[in-house]
Design an enzyme around this catalytic site. Sequence first.
Site, mmCIF file in Angstrom:
data_model
loop_
_atom_site.group_PDB
_atom_site.id
_atom_site.type_symbol
_atom_site.label_atom_id
_atom_site.label_comp_id
_atom_site.label_asym_id
_atom_site.label_seq_id
_atom_site.Cartn_x
_atom_site.Cartn_y
_atom_site.Cartn_z
ATOM 1 C CG ASP A 19 -21.003 -23.107 19.458
ATOM 2 O OD1 ASP A 19 -21.812 -22.920 18.678
ATOM 3 O OD2 ASP A 19 -21.099 -23.832 20.329
ATOM 4 C CG HIS A 44 -15.794 -23.507 18.134
ATOM 5 N ND1 HIS A 44 -15.494 -24.740 17.813
ATOM 6 C CD2 HIS A 44 -16.179 -23.214 19.233
ATOM 7 C CE1 HIS A 44 -15.795 -25.256 18.843
ATOM 8 N NE2 HIS A 44 -16.574 -24.638 19.745
#
Length: 265
Positions: A75, A220
């Site tokens: 993400d 991430h």
Amino acid sequence: DRRTVLRRSALLLGGAVVGAVATAESTWVADRRLPIAGGPASATLGNRHQDVGTGGVQVVWGVRTEEPLVALTFDDGPRPQWTPMVLDTLAEHRVPATFFLVGERAREHAALVRGRMDAHEVGNHSWAHRDLARMDAATVYDDLRRSHDAITAATGSAPRLLRPPWGHLGGSVLYASARLGYRLVLWTLQMVESEFPHDPAGHARRIVADVRPGTIVLGHDVGNDGRLVALRGLPDMIGGLRARGYTFVTVSDLLRRAAAPGAAR
């Protein structure tokens, strides 16, 4: 006397009811974030025909399957900070993944991902990583549409998945997702970098041990330096999962294979 007491009680009760109604009405007027049509908590817009594409939206945390499949997701990118390192590691180990991109960052750093997403999948992670669950339905739709177009222009692929920032699901998010034909994808297992400071191998072992068939793993490729624990341990994570017999797939491939006729449940 008894009659007077009963009359006064009735008056008091009536006053309480009127007061409660007045308070509720004033709250409705003062707080437009209550679940009224079109507000953040409402999954409807007005009282006319609801323009929601196919008429439904799917929310996925993972899948139930006996086939050893796992989907890695990343993400918040793209950014020069770590996105190239993640892409290089995945390319070296021939692992597909799903990247939930922030539209504003995809537009600004399009060169980082252009031509590099052919083996991967892209999803929408909002325009500027703000809390969509606090926005009204029209604002959420405009935010996601803008991000959708930026991601498509940067990568050459139109996203069909949405992961709202922090996994916050307001009714307006559901409504906008249905309009755009998205599947909403959350996660089964999140990388826990803070539990393993300066120990990439230890973090990798933790994730490898916790994965189950059909798991969607959240990572991430943007953030503070603490998140590098997960990214530096990515080769160990990949090797450990392959040693357990796991195959890496994108989220959409995971959903297709789990839903295929004859797939184990």
